[in-house]
Structure formats: C-alpha cells, structure tokens
Design a protein around this motif. Structure first.
Motif, mmCIF file in Angstrom:
data_model
loop_
_atom_site.group_PDB
_atom_site.id
_atom_site.type_symbol
_atom_site.label_atom_id
_atom_site.label_comp_id
_atom_site.label_asym_id
_atom_site.label_seq_id
_atom_site.Cartn_x
_atom_site.Cartn_y
_atom_site.Cartn_z
ATOM 1 N N TRP A 213 0.833 -1.211 0.000
ATOM 2 C CA TRP A 213 0.000 0.000 0.000
ATOM 3 C C TRP A 213 0.870 1.265 0.000
ATOM 4 O O TRP A 213 0.647 2.181 -0.794
ATOM 5 N N ALA A 214 1.879 1.284 0.874
ATOM 6 C CA ALA A 214 2.703 2.490 1.005
ATOM 7 C C ALA A 214 3.470 2.794 -0.281
ATOM 8 O O ALA A 214 3.491 3.944 -0.751
ATOM 9 N N LEU A 215 4.097 1.783 -0.867
ATOM 10 C CA LEU A 215 4.880 2.011 -2.094
ATOM 11 C C LEU A 215 3.987 2.375 -3.262
ATOM 12 O O LEU A 215 4.365 3.184 -4.117
ATOM 13 N N SER A 216 2.780 1.801 -3.319
ATOM 14 C CA SER A 216 1.863 2.136 -4.401
ATOM 15 C C SER A 216 1.427 3.592 -4.333
ATOM 16 O O SER A 216 1.425 4.307 -5.344
ATOM 17 N N LEU A 217 1.066 4.052 -3.127
ATOM 18 C CA LEU A 217 0.679 5.457 -2.968
ATOM 19 C C LEU A 217 1.855 6.396 -3.236
ATOM 20 O O LEU A 217 1.693 7.448 -3.859
ATOM 21 N N ALA A 218 3.047 6.014 -2.788
ATOM 22 C CA ALA A 218 4.227 6.856 -3.011
ATOM 23 C C ALA A 218 4.516 6.991 -4.507
ATOM 24 O O ALA A 218 4.819 8.088 -4.996
#
Length: 797
Positions: free
Chosen positions: A702-707
């Motif tokens: 989730w974090a890498l996708s949003l970043a």
C-alpha cells in the motif's frame, strides 16, 4: 516436470576407470556437464598430486597464449571460431607445446630485433638532427663578431657568455636530452661549472618513439663549449647523471658533412630492414590470431581435466582411477553413454564401472533451469540454496514476484516503457550476448530481462486496475457517476457553483450513481475527487492485507507438501494443522470481515458501517459492549470467541506435544530433550509473532503504491503542466523541451529509482514473509564439471 517444483533426485556413485581411458572419459563428462566430482585427496598437498606436472605444462601454455594476446592487442583482431574445438587427446599437448613455443620464440626474437633496430634508428635520427644543428650553428657563426655571446638569430639560446679569461682553444660536447630534464640540467651545469661554459640548445621538432614502451618522447639538442680537461670531465658526469646521450661530432665542417651523408644512407637502409621485420612480426601475429581461440580452448579443457584427475584416487596397481561423483538420477543413461564414448575414443577395452554408494552427507541441490527461469531461480538461491529435495519456490515466484512488484509500481504508462525495454533485450539477446559487455550494471539488467518483461506486463495490468497512466486516468468505458442528476434534483444550481470551489457527489440521490460498478478498474471520476487519496488509502490498504494473508497461507500449505514428501506425519499433525488453525482463525477471519463488509454495505448504509479494526481488537479483548461499533452479522460474538479459543489452543499444540512425543520415542537412545524443546519453542514464537509482523509488513504494498502514484502526479504537475499551460508558438517550442525533461525525470526517478525500491521490497516479501513458512534453504548448490561453464567464466574474466 516434477523437477521444476522440487530439486532433482541425486545419486552418489563410485566410478572405476582404466588409467588409459580416464582422461577421455572425464573429457566426455565435461562436455556433458552433469557430473560433480568429490575431492578424494583433500589432505594431499596440491604440489604432491599425481598430475601436477601436466597442470604446470598447461599453465605454461596459458602464459604463452596470454603473451600472444598482449602482442596482438590493438593490432590484430582475434578471430572467433564458429564452434568450440573438441577436447584434445593427451598426446596432442606435445604438438601444441611445440607450435606455441616455436611461435613464442620467433615472436620474441622479432620483438628483440625490432627493438634493437628502433633503438639504432632513434640514435641515428638524433645524430642526424644534432649534426644539422651543429652545422647550422658553425656556418652562421663563421666570422665571430664582438657581439658573438649575445642573442643570435639561429634559434639557439645561450646559458651565459664565455668569460673573458677563456682565451685558449675551446672544446665542445654535443648531445641529446629529454626535454623535461632540460631546465634542471641547465641549472646544475651552471652551478657545477661555475658559469665557465657556454650552452646552446634547441628543441627537436620531429616526434620520436621509445623503442621499448612505444611512447612518444620529446628531446632537446644541446652544444656545450668549454675550456680544459677538468670541465670536460665534469660535463660528462653531469650528462651521464641526466641520461643525456653524447654523440661524437667532428670539428672540421667537411667531416661533419661526410658523417651526415653517411648517417642518412644508414637511416634509409634501416627503414627498409625495420619494415621487413615488422612485416615478419605481423605474419606471425596473423598466424596466431587465426588459431588463438582454438588453442586457448584446448589448453583450458586439458587443464580442467587434469584438475579433476587430481581429485581422484589411483589404486595400488596403478591401473585403475577411482572417482566419486554426484549426478541426477534422471541422467544416468546419458552419463553411461558418455563414459562408453570416452572408452571408445581412448581405445580401451575395459568398460567403466559405476557403483552406487551410500552418502554420509546430504546430496547437493540441483534445479534445472532455462534462460527464462534462471533469473527467478537466482532470486531464490540468493536467499539460500534449498535443502535437498525441498520444494522449490521458483515456479511460484515467476508469478508472485512480478505481481507484488506491480502492486507497488502500478502505472500502465510506466509499465509500457518497462515492457518495451525488456522486449528489446529479449528480441536482440543473441547480438547482445555476443558483445560480452564488461558493465556489471548492464549485465544485471540483461540477465534479468525476462523478469523485467513480466514486471512490465503485470505493471500494465495493475495500472489499468488503478486506472493510472502517468498519473492520469483513462476514461475508456465512461463514468458510472452523473453530474446532471445533481442539477435535476435541485441540489446544485448556478449560485452553488459560484459559492463553492469543491462539491461532492451524493451517491444516495437517484441518478447520481448508476449502481453499476466500473467494468474494469477504478472509475476515472475519482481522479477529480478531493477525497481521492482517502478512498485509495482504504482500498489499497485492505487489498495489501488480503494479498499478504493469502500468500502467507499459501506458504503454509506448501509446507504440507514438504511434510508429505519426507513422510513426516508428526509434523503434519503437530505443526501444520495448528499453524493453519492459528493463521486462519485470526488473519483468515480478518480477510473474511473485509470482504463481507465490502459486500454488505453500499452507499445508502455506508455511514453506519462498523470499523473492522475496532472489531478485530475487541475480538482479542472479548469486549462486545461497544455501542458505537455495531456487529457485522448476527452471532458474531460466538464465532469470534470460537476463533480466538482455537488460536490460543493452537499455541500449546505447536509448543508442547511434539517435544514430548519425540522424548517418548527416543527414551532408550541418546536424546537431548532441552535442545528439542528450545528449538520447538523458537519455532512457535517465531511463527505466531511472525504472522502478526508479516501481515503488517505487507502494508508496504500500500505504502509504495501510494508513493509511486504521488511522485508521478507531482512530476506531471510541476514539470509537464508548465509546457502545456503556455500558449502560442512559445508553448509549442517549450513543450518539446519540457517533455524531454519530463521523460528524463520519469526514467531516472520513477522507472529506475522507484522500480529498484519496489523490486527490493518485493524481494523482501518473498524471502522473509513467504519463504520462511516452508523453505529452509540450508543446502548447497550442485556444481557440475562443465567445459561450457569453465569457458564462459574465463571469457568473462
């Protein structure tokens, strides 16, 4: 096909070979590349082994070949053979030694002659120019005037004037010195001779070549006038110290002219001889270039064979070579045929004997790969080579690795760029392989071309799911939301539009939302919504949890296949079953709640939807009296209580039963209960806590996708938008410049940096969160004796 999912079944055998046939049999096994030899002479010094002299002879031939390679460098192109030559017989080493030693001797003789001739040529050239400059000086200064010791017009400079007390006959010394030493030479000459000399020097315009280093050298010609034997001796010592070359220069002009003519004649003859010597040397190098690769291949094969023979034993009768070899059971027939071919080639009549023996050590791990699967197998082996016959994670990694990468990298625009780059490498792989680049970064990308290809394909898929292309949405099917319905309903009018910068569509109003989900991916209207980030946060976070728990459960299921294969019934009953109960009771139930909430609550009742996180926390606290968080379904308390109790029972099930059962089984034999109990306790604690930490670790999806999405949006807004806002001809020209900057930053930041970050996180998820459920990775790799691998490694070096 089964060997793809599990390492090959290996066999340890003793191989008995006749001494005369051993060389040819080992050579055939090297061509096959499916046999790993055990070193039976581990305690024997390398210099005391049987075939050490043959190895030294091969190393001597390698030295000659490297000497020839250095001589051909930057002069002759070494010809590549169409195919590798066959392994030479032992008697061919004598022929090869004769050819190479003769070629080396002739080439060394040609080099020495050429160096001597070039040295003579250099000396004659220096003497020629020295005679010319000396002659020019004396012809210019035939009638010495009163201003003789001032600056003249001959181009020669002076150190100082001759003192007035020098009234006798002057002697002179002429020579040549390196230009960089001239200043120091001049100062020392002044100090040692106390100014009682007269120095003239001039720069040589003709470039000279050092006969040994072949580098260009620059020199100066000098003439020193002096009076007396004492000064002559001092000048000679100074010249020797500065490595200046002194040449005999006659005083009479006629003798100088005669010497100059003689020097010119000798130079012409010398040029002819040097040309002939160079032609002979080139012919020798051309002859070596035609066969150099074939010679090197033969020498390396012979050297590798003798290294293998040094690992074998020879029986007391000196008639039989004994070796121990590992090989895949499936290739037994091919290995026997190779041994028979070696026997026939050697002319031996004794058939090689292959006898299976029991192994005290674990066999090596061998997973067959091809150019497609090799990259994924390397990812697995980088964590640890699998234990013998352990289930191989590589086939599953082929799908899960690029998919998890794409979940973090999801952008169909960036995925297309990555796909095109990988396709270019795949299509041109033969020509790119032939180039043999020495760049480590390029080789890393090239060897992972099929991995990059799949990562690009999956990134296009997830990019379409996210409806994200260079931070913009694609309106392919039309939105399921309607703005006109808000006007028809009367919720919006002109006054409302003028008074508010942001407006929110209400899905509960009839006609605003059609009720039909977007056919594929996310509705493009979310790209315009002010709460886009809030929506995507919830969506991607829950998706990450679901994907992570599913992959972890799959890893636990794979451990069952290991227990079944190794017939460990106890591990199935006392390890696999409680592990599945624990993870399904807690985290499997969490996935159920997420999916149930998605299906149960629509836009009309979404404001009443309970919090899954609060329910999950209260589940462990047995707290069901929270009025602010309504239950998801009826009898939720009973179901959740049952799952928590089952998860709690699974912990002592894993921890206690197995050590005591093992203790009861080994009561009569030596058994360390403490070690077994501690090991089982560590496994239980690691698994139970790991399920929690590993689930949290999957939130990096989730974090890498949003970043990645936010970086892409920032890059578009701050760079590309600038060129699109400018109107007129300036905007047309500017958009090309801006696009170039946008493209460079996209490749450098979003493709390379973000791609590498997503790659490393996907790597960690596979190594730690997935593979630790079933993969021990405590084996060692099968390293067969293969001429192909040896020649490729040498070529890379």
């Amino acid at each position: 096909m089964a060997s793809v999912f599990r390492s090959e079944d290996m066999c340890l055998s003793q191989l008995f070979l006749q001494v005369e046939a051993a060389y040819c049999c080992v050579a055939e096994l090297g061509e096959l590349g499916l046999v790993q030899f055990k070193d039976l002479n581990v305690n024997v010094n390398s210099f005391q082994r049987k075939f050490v002299n043959e190895v030294r002879r091969c190393e001597s031939l390698e030295r000659i070949l490297h000497f020839l390679e250095d001589e051909m460098k930057n002069e002759i192109v070494i010809q590549l053979p169409e195919k590798y030559p066959e392994t030479p017989l032992p008697r061919e080493m004598i022929t090869l030694e004769t050819i190479l030693e003769k070629l080396e001797g002739e080439l060394q003789e040609a080099n020495q002659n050429q160096q001597a001739l070039k040295k003579t040529f250099l000396e004659l050239t220096e003497l020629k120019y020295l005679l010319k400059k000396t002659q020019d000086f004396f012809e210019t200064e035939t009638n010495l005037a009163e201003d003789f010791f001032t600056e003249d017009t001959s181009g020669l400079l002076e150190l100082r004037t001759i003192p007035t007390f020098m009234t006798g006959k002057l002697g002179f010394t002429a020579g040549v010195i390196n230009r960089e030493r001239m200043a120091s030479f001049e100062r020392l000459l002044w100090r040692v001779c106390r100014g009682n000399v007269y120095l003239k020097f001039s720069e040589m315009d003709t470039p000279l070549e050092d006969p040994i280093t072949k580098e260009e050298i620059k020199k100066n010609i000098f003439i020193i006038f002096y009076q007396g034997e004492q000064l002559r001796q001092k000048i000679k010592k100074i010249c020797d110290g500065f490595r200046a070359t002194i040449y005999p220069c006659p005083e009479p002009a006629a003798e100088r002219r005669e010497m100059l003519a003689e020097v010119n004649a000798r130079l012409e003859d010398l040029i002819t001889v040097i040309t002939q010597t160079e032609s002979h040397r080139q012919r020798l190098l051309q002859e070596a270039a035609a066969s150099w690769h074939a010679w090197l291949t033969k020498v390396q094969k012979m050297k590798a064979i003798y290294h293998i023979l040094n690992m074998c034993n020879i029986d007391v009768t000196q008639q039989c070579v004994i070796a121990e070899i590992w090989f895949p059971v499936a290739d037994t027939g091919r290995i026997k045929r190779a041994l028979e071919q070696g026997m026939e080639r050697s002319g031996s009549s004794m058939v090689p004997i292959l006898t299976e023996v029991e192994s005290k050590t674990a066999p090596p791990t061998f997973n067959r790969t091809n150019k497609f699967t090799a990259g994924f197998q390397n990812i697995v082996d980088a964590y640890g080579v699998g234990s013998y016959r352990e289930i191989n994670p590589a086939p599953y990694t082929i799908i899960t690795f690029p998919f998890l990468f794409a979940v973090m990298f999801g952008d169909c625009g960036h995925g297309v760029v990555m796909l095109l780059a990988a396709l270019w490498m795949v299509i041109n792989e033969r020509s790119l392989l032939a180039q043999k680049s020495s760049s480590e970064i390029w080789n890393t990308f090239f060897h992972g071309r099929y991995l990059i290809l799949l990562m690009g394909i999956f990134s296009i898929y997830t990019g379409l799911i996210y409806n994200d292309c260079f931070s913009k949405s694609l309106n392919i099917f039309g939105s399921s939301w309607s703005v006109q319905a808000m006007f028809r309903n009367g919720s919006w009018n002109t006054h409302v539009l003028e008074a508010n910068s942001y407006l929110q569509l209400n899905p509960t109003i009839p006609g605003v939302y059609s009720g039909n989900p977007y056919p594929f991916g996310i509705d493009p209207i979310w790209n315009l919504a002010s709460n886009k980030l809030t929506f995507l946060n919830s969506y991607k976070m829950k998706m990450s949890v679901i994907l992570g728990i599913v992959q972890m459960i799959f890893g636990v299921v794979l451990s069952l296949f290991n227990h079944i294969f190794f017939r460990k019934i106890m591990n199935i009953l006392l390890q696999f079953i409680p592990e599945m109960i624990f993870i399904l009771s807690l985290f499997g139930y969490l996935v159920f709640m997420i999916i149930f909430k998605w299906c149960q609550y629509d836009a009309h009742v979404s404001q009443y939807a309970p919090s899954i996180l609060i329910h999950f926390i209260n589940m462990f606290l047995f707290d069901y009296d929270d009025p602010s968080n309504a239950p998801l379904y009826s009898h939720q308390q009973e179901v959740q209580t049952f799952f928590v109790v089952m998860a709690l029972l699974a912990v002592p099930w894993m921890l206690l039963i197995k050590p005591f059962v093992l203790r009861a089984r080994h009561r009569r034999s030596q058994f360390n209960f403490g070690d077994v109990f501690v090991h089982q306790a560590i496994h239980t604690i690691e698994y139970c806590l790991g399920c929690i930490s590993n689930t949290a670790s999957y939130l990096r999806l989730w974090a890498l996708s949003l970043a990645h999405a936010q970086l892409s949006e920032v890059l578009w807004t701050m760079v590309m938008n600038i060129g699109l806002r400018v109107r007129g001809w300036g905007g047309i020209i500017g958009v090309f410049v801006i696009f170039a900057v946008f493209a460079v930053l996209t490749v450098a930041i979003l493709l390379v940096m973000e791609g590498l970050s997503a790659f490393l996180h996907a790597l960690r998820l596979h190594w730690v969160e997935f593979q630790n459920k079933f993969y021990a990775g405590a084996g060692y790799k099968f390293s067969p004796f293969s001429f192909k691998h040896i020649l490729e490694e040498t070529s890379e070096e």
